[in-house]
Design a protein around this motif. Sequence first.
Motif, PDB file in Angstrom:
ATOM      1  N   ILE A 120      69.553  10.028 -52.597  1.00 19.90           N
ATOM      2  CA  ILE A 120      69.696  11.233 -53.412  1.00 19.90           C
ATOM      3  C   ILE A 120      70.399  10.956 -54.739  1.00 19.90           C
ATOM      4  CG2 ILE A 120      71.873  11.978 -52.396  1.00 19.90           C
ATOM      5  CD1 ILE A 120      70.667  14.850 -52.486  1.00 19.90           C
ATOM      6  N   LEU A 121      71.220   9.931 -54.792  1.00 17.04           N
ATOM      7  CA  LEU A 121      71.948   9.623 -56.014  1.00 17.04           C
ATOM      8  C   LEU A 121      71.067   8.958 -57.076  1.00 17.04           C
ATOM      9  CD1 LEU A 121      74.702   9.523 -57.440  1.00 17.04           C
ATOM     10  CD2 LEU A 121      75.044   7.298 -56.396  1.00 17.04           C
ATOM     11  N   TRP A 122      70.160   8.078 -56.676  1.00 21.19           N
ATOM     12  CA  TRP A 122      69.406   7.268 -57.632  1.00 21.19           C
ATOM     13  C   TRP A 122      67.943   7.641 -57.750  1.00 21.19           C
ATOM     14  CZ3 TRP A 122      72.192   4.461 -60.792  1.00 21.19           C
ATOM     15  CH2 TRP A 122      73.444   4.027 -60.381  1.00 21.19           C
ATOM     16  N   SER A 123      67.419   8.521 -56.939  1.00 24.38           N
ATOM     17  CA  SER A 123      65.982   8.786 -56.959  1.00 24.38           C
ATOM     18  C   SER A 123      65.570   9.545 -58.212  1.00 24.38           C
ATOM     19  CB  SER A 123      65.564   9.572 -55.712  1.00 24.38           C
ATOM     20  OG  SER A 123      66.197  10.818 -55.698  1.00 24.38           O
ATOM     21  N   SER A 124      64.324   9.356 -58.601  1.00 20.34           N
ATOM     22  CA  SER A 124      63.781  10.026 -59.776  1.00 20.34           C
ATOM     23  C   SER A 124      63.530  11.490 -59.470  1.00 20.34           C
ATOM     24  CB  SER A 124      62.465   9.372 -60.196  1.00 20.34           C
ATOM     25  OG  SER A 124      62.680   8.035 -60.533  1.00 20.34           O
ATOM     26  N   SER A 127      59.354  15.712 -56.267  1.00 21.82           N
ATOM     27  CA  SER A 127      59.334  16.441 -54.995  1.00 21.82           C
ATOM     28  C   SER A 127      60.286  15.820 -53.970  1.00 21.82           C
ATOM     29  CB  SER A 127      57.915  16.490 -54.445  1.00 21.82           C
ATOM     30  OG  SER A 127      57.446  15.182 -54.213  1.00 21.82           O
ATOM     31  N   TYR A 128      60.410  14.487 -53.966  1.00 24.96           N
ATOM     32  CA  TYR A 128      61.308  13.829 -53.017  1.00 24.96           C
ATOM     33  C   TYR A 128      62.760  14.250 -53.249  1.00 24.96           C
ATOM     34  CZ  TYR A 128      63.944  10.237 -50.590  1.00 24.96           C
ATOM     35  OH  TYR A 128      64.833   9.593 -49.778  1.00 24.96           O
ATOM     36  N   LEU A 129      63.198  14.262 -54.491  1.00 25.89           N
ATOM     37  CA  LEU A 129      64.572  14.648 -54.802  1.00 25.89           C
ATOM     38  C   LEU A 129      64.809  16.118 -54.486  1.00 25.89           C
ATOM     39  CD1 LEU A 129      67.327  13.868 -55.930  1.00 25.89           C
ATOM     40  CD2 LEU A 129      66.494  14.510 -58.185  1.00 25.89           C
ATOM     41  N   ARG A 130      63.851  16.972 -54.795  1.00 24.02           N
ATOM     42  CA  ARG A 130      64.009  18.393 -54.468  1.00 24.02           C
ATOM     43  C   ARG A 130      64.138  18.594 -52.959  1.00 24.02           C
ATOM     44  NH1 ARG A 130      60.256  18.806 -58.682  1.00 24.02           N
ATOM     45  NH2 ARG A 130      58.520  18.974 -57.232  1.00 24.02           N
ATOM     46  N   ARG A 134      67.400  19.956 -50.879  1.00 21.68           N
ATOM     47  CA  ARG A 134      67.256  21.094 -49.976  1.00 21.68           C
ATOM     48  C   ARG A 134      67.841  20.764 -48.605  1.00 21.68           C
ATOM     49  NH1 ARG A 134      61.828  21.583 -49.963  1.00 21.68           N
ATOM     50  NH2 ARG A 134      61.913  22.275 -52.107  1.00 21.68           N
ATOM     51  N   ILE A 135      67.576  19.567 -48.103  1.00 19.31           N
ATOM     52  CA  ILE A 135      68.112  19.157 -46.801  1.00 19.31           C
ATOM     53  C   ILE A 135      69.634  19.067 -46.860  1.00 19.31           C
ATOM     54  CG2 ILE A 135      68.248  17.223 -45.196  1.00 19.31           C
ATOM     55  CD1 ILE A 135      65.257  16.744 -45.791  1.00 19.31           C
ATOM     56  N   CYS A 136      70.178  18.471 -47.922  1.00 18.04           N
ATOM     57  CA  CYS A 136      71.635  18.377 -48.048  1.00 18.04           C
ATOM     58  C   CYS A 136      72.269  19.756 -48.134  1.00 18.04           C
ATOM     59  CB  CYS A 136      72.013  17.570 -49.281  1.00 18.04           C
ATOM     60  SG  CYS A 136      71.775  15.815 -49.057  1.00 18.04           S
ATOM     61  N   THR A 137      71.647  20.654 -48.866  1.00 19.37           N
ATOM     62  CA  THR A 137      72.191  22.004 -48.991  1.00 19.37           C
ATOM     63  C   THR A 137      72.173  22.741 -47.664  1.00 19.37           C
ATOM     64  OG1 THR A 137      71.448  22.096 -51.277  1.00 19.37           O
ATOM     65  CG2 THR A 137      71.980  24.180 -50.227  1.00 19.37           C
TER      66      THR A 137
END
Length: 184
Positions: A120-124, A127-130, A134-137
């Motif tokens: 989550i820190l380095w990804s572009s 859709s993957y980051l979103r 969402r999962i972390c939230t």
Amino acid sequence: MELPTCAAFLAIVLGLALFLSTFLLHSHHRRLRAYNLPPGPKPWPVIGNIDLMGELPHHSIHELSKRYGPLMQLRFGSLPVVITASAEMAKHILKTNDAAFSDRPRFAVGKYTAYDCRDILWSSYGSYLRQARRICTSELFSAKRLESFKHIRDEEVRVVLRDLRRASGCVVRLRDHLQMLTLA
């Protein structure tokens, strides 16, 4: 007979070097003009514009904005940085060009320590980051999960207060205690 041959060879080499340097310099300037970059001070070769930053960088940027305007480009090392020095310009950039500025640069540290920039820190941005956000939230930072760790936070605060009480009468660097509290 030797001298004219060496002189001719030297003249050809110098002429070729002059031609190539002129050609490469113009093509480099053409590439820079294609991006239509904002104004800014001329950077040094290796350090860029880091030498212009004083002890208080926000004051240095303010002084530079008086000279180059509310939108300027600086180079920190080899990394180009676009800086907005006014709230209106920042609002304009973030509203109209948010997708262009939302991505993150790919550094080697993210490639080698974060599964080729897939955390989550380095990804572009995409859709993957979103989905990861969402999962972390919903899973890590939900009210129920945070409430379940309340007793741990309370215990850590008690430990810091106990350590500060023990150190009463002595000089204490509060920064060290607060750093330990935030790490817990």
